[in-house]
Design an enzyme around this catalytic site. Structure first.
Site, PDB file in Angstrom:
ATOM      1  N   GLY A  64       6.346  25.297   9.748  1.00  0.00           N
ATOM      2  CA  GLY A  64       5.418  25.954   8.832  1.00  0.00           C
ATOM      3  C   GLY A  64       5.291  25.082   7.598  1.00  0.00           C
ATOM      4  O   GLY A  64       5.165  23.863   7.691  1.00  0.00           O
ATOM      5  N   GLU A  65       5.377  25.683   6.438  1.00  0.00           N
ATOM      6  CA  GLU A  65       5.338  24.945   5.167  1.00  0.00           C
ATOM      7  C   GLU A  65       6.660  25.219   4.461  1.00  0.00           C
ATOM      8  O   GLU A  65       6.928  26.346   4.060  1.00  0.00           O
ATOM      9  CB  GLU A  65       4.155  25.413   4.330  1.00  0.00           C
ATOM     10  CG  GLU A  65       3.563  24.320   3.450  1.00  0.00           C
ATOM     11  CD  GLU A  65       4.549  23.855   2.373  1.00  0.00           C
ATOM     12  OE1 GLU A  65       4.727  22.629   2.206  1.00  0.00           O
ATOM     13  OE2 GLU A  65       5.139  24.726   1.710  1.00  0.00           O
ATOM     14  N   SER A  66       7.486  24.191   4.329  1.00  0.00           N
ATOM     15  CA  SER A  66       8.864  24.415   3.887  1.00  0.00           C
ATOM     16  C   SER A  66       8.935  24.999   2.478  1.00  0.00           C
ATOM     17  O   SER A  66       9.802  25.834   2.191  1.00  0.00           O
ATOM     18  CB  SER A  66       9.670  23.113   3.967  1.00  0.00           C
ATOM     19  OG  SER A  66       9.145  22.119   3.109  1.00  0.00           O
ATOM     20  N   CYS A  97      10.961  21.246  12.291  1.00  0.00           N
ATOM     21  CA  CYS A  97      10.054  20.725  11.270  1.00  0.00           C
ATOM     22  C   CYS A  97      10.399  21.298   9.891  1.00  0.00           C
ATOM     23  O   CYS A  97      11.387  20.897   9.298  1.00  0.00           O
ATOM     24  CB  CYS A  97       8.599  20.987  11.662  1.00  0.00           C
ATOM     25  SG  CYS A  97       7.414  19.980  10.734  1.00  0.00           S
ATOM     26  N   ARG A 127      10.265  14.494   3.720  1.00  0.00           N
ATOM     27  CA  ARG A 127       9.184  15.412   4.122  1.00  0.00           C
ATOM     28  C   ARG A 127       7.903  14.649   4.455  1.00  0.00           C
ATOM     29  O   ARG A 127       7.630  13.601   3.898  1.00  0.00           O
ATOM     30  CB  ARG A 127       8.888  16.416   2.994  1.00  0.00           C
ATOM     31  CG  ARG A 127      10.035  17.334   2.653  1.00  0.00           C
ATOM     32  CD  ARG A 127       9.740  18.164   1.404  1.00  0.00           C
ATOM     33  NE  ARG A 127       8.785  19.236   1.640  1.00  0.00           N
ATOM     34  CZ  ARG A 127       7.548  19.254   1.187  1.00  0.00           C
ATOM     35  NH1 ARG A 127       7.079  18.228   0.471  1.00  0.00           N
ATOM     36  NH2 ARG A 127       6.752  20.277   1.437  1.00  0.00           N
ATOM     37  N   ILE A 169       3.668  17.372  13.448  1.00  0.00           N
ATOM     38  CA  ILE A 169       2.678  17.848  12.479  1.00  0.00           C
ATOM     39  C   ILE A 169       3.290  17.764  11.088  1.00  0.00           C
ATOM     40  O   ILE A 169       4.186  18.533  10.754  1.00  0.00           O
ATOM     41  CB  ILE A 169       2.245  19.295  12.776  1.00  0.00           C
ATOM     42  CG1 ILE A 169       1.693  19.421  14.200  1.00  0.00           C
ATOM     43  CG2 ILE A 169       1.212  19.765  11.751  1.00  0.00           C
ATOM     44  CD1 ILE A 169       1.369  20.853  14.604  1.00  0.00           C
ATOM     45  N   ARG A 170       2.860  16.809  10.288  1.00  0.00           N
ATOM     46  CA  ARG A 170       3.432  16.603   8.944  1.00  0.00           C
ATOM     47  C   ARG A 170       4.948  16.604   9.035  1.00  0.00           C
ATOM     48  O   ARG A 170       5.646  17.223   8.221  1.00  0.00           O
ATOM     49  CB  ARG A 170       2.940  17.690   7.985  1.00  0.00           C
ATOM     50  CG  ARG A 170       1.439  17.724   7.795  1.00  0.00           C
ATOM     51  CD  ARG A 170       1.011  18.900   6.949  1.00  0.00           C
ATOM     52  NE  ARG A 170       1.580  18.827   5.601  1.00  0.00           N
ATOM     53  CZ  ARG A 170       1.646  19.861   4.767  1.00  0.00           C
ATOM     54  NH1 ARG A 170       1.207  21.042   5.154  1.00  0.00           N
ATOM     55  NH2 ARG A 170       2.164  19.714   3.571  1.00  0.00           N
ATOM     56  N   HIS A 220       7.799  20.033  17.015  1.00  0.00           N
ATOM     57  CA  HIS A 220       7.561  21.443  17.320  1.00  0.00           C
ATOM     58  C   HIS A 220       7.639  21.709  18.824  1.00  0.00           C
ATOM     59  O   HIS A 220       6.601  21.734  19.502  1.00  0.00           O
ATOM     60  CB  HIS A 220       6.172  21.862  16.837  1.00  0.00           C
ATOM     61  CG  HIS A 220       5.982  21.863  15.354  1.00  0.00           C
ATOM     62  ND1 HIS A 220       6.168  22.979  14.579  1.00  0.00           N
ATOM     63  CD2 HIS A 220       5.630  20.861  14.509  1.00  0.00           C
ATOM     64  CE1 HIS A 220       5.916  22.687  13.308  1.00  0.00           C
ATOM     65  NE2 HIS A 220       5.596  21.411  13.242  1.00  0.00           N
ATOM     66  N   GLU A 222       8.028  24.517  20.134  1.00  0.00           N
ATOM     67  CA  GLU A 222       7.392  25.816  20.366  1.00  0.00           C
ATOM     68  C   GLU A 222       5.882  25.701  20.579  1.00  0.00           C
ATOM     69  O   GLU A 222       5.247  26.666  21.039  1.00  0.00           O
ATOM     70  CB  GLU A 222       7.686  26.762  19.193  1.00  0.00           C
ATOM     71  CG  GLU A 222       6.915  26.511  17.916  1.00  0.00           C
ATOM     72  CD  GLU A 222       7.488  25.389  17.049  1.00  0.00           C
ATOM     73  OE1 GLU A 222       7.009  25.230  15.905  1.00  0.00           O
ATOM     74  OE2 GLU A 222       8.398  24.667  17.508  1.00  0.00           O
TER      75      GLU A 222
END
Length: 244
Positions: A64-66, A97, A127, A169-170, A220, A222
């Site tokens: 997600g967004e940490s 991630c 990051r 992803i990022r 990821h 998942e």
């Protein structure tokens, strides 16, 4: 024979928690039909409160967004219970991630003001190492720890696992391991490097690692249909609980 229920939680504050729950369900079904030597029923739950976390035997921190995950966890009163879960109770935890970032002791390239971390992995993570979301990609990565998954034959006869379709992803990577600062008289286990991604530069990027009860992946799993890492991790959790 008494069957014990094991509760596996997925932090459901933001990010890909539903996808993790889906693959965990498939992983549990796989283990129940594969003859794996466990007598544990598995309950899967979404975790949004300290009370829900307290019922868990193991936990996944999703991608997600940490920074957002850290902020919402703090607002929900979850940061300190999460630290207790990971670093004191030492229950099995997997971060993917953004979840990996939260489980590291240090992070670089954070937003202004930094962000609070849970810790548990004695490493510094970078990051967004692979760039912005538009630069996301899928790359087959060799994961030796998946070799002969579910096969209880001799270690010497284990075939190599097929490469895993890793979704980046990022994504973060581990920059370096840190000198361990012992919080108790019990030595902390070493950091195990489980997989690397060929960087084309000096050395390869660390994208999967483990330290004791804490497991992390930069990518990821998942977001794929490949259930092997979830099966492997769930099997590791059940083995750890049997030892306890």
């Amino acid at each position: 024979m008494v069957t014990t229920t094991t509760t596996i939680g997925v932090l459901a504050l933001q990010g890909g928690f539903a996808e993790h729950l889906n693959l965990l369900k498939r992983a549990a079904d796989h283990l129940s039909t594969s003859g794996a030597p466990n007598q544990l029923a598995i309950d899967l739950i979404e975790v949004r409160t300290p009370e829900q976390l307290a019922t868990c035997d193991a936990l996944i921190l999703p991608g997600g967004e940490s920074t957002t995950l850290s902020l919402v966890a703090s607002q929900s009163g979850l940061l300190d219970p999460l630290r207790e879960f990971v670093k004191v109770s030492k229950k099995p935890v997997w971060g993917t991630c953004a979840g990996l970032i939260l489980l590291c002791e240090e992070a670089s390239a954070t937003k202004r003001g930094g962000q609070e971390l849970i810790g548990g992995l004695d490493v510094k993570v970078h990051r967004n190492h692979f760039g912005r979301q538009l630069q996301s990609f899928v790359q087959d990565v060799a994961l030796p720890f998946l070799n002969s998954q579910g096969d209880h034959s001799s270690e010497n006869n284990k075939p190599a696992a097929a490469p895993f379709p890793a979704v980046f992803i990022r994504a973060p990577v581990v920059e370096k391991t840190l000198q361990q600062q012992q919080e108790t008289d019990t030595p902390r286990p070493p950091v195990e490097i489980l997989a690397k991604y060929p960087s084309g530069g000096e050395g390869d990027d660390i994208v999967a690692l483990r330290q004791g009860n804490v497991f992390g992946t930069s990518f990821h799993p998942e977001l794929t249909d490949d259930v092997r890492i979830h099966v492997w991790w769930l099997d590791q959790v059940l083995k750890a609980l049997r030892k306890d």
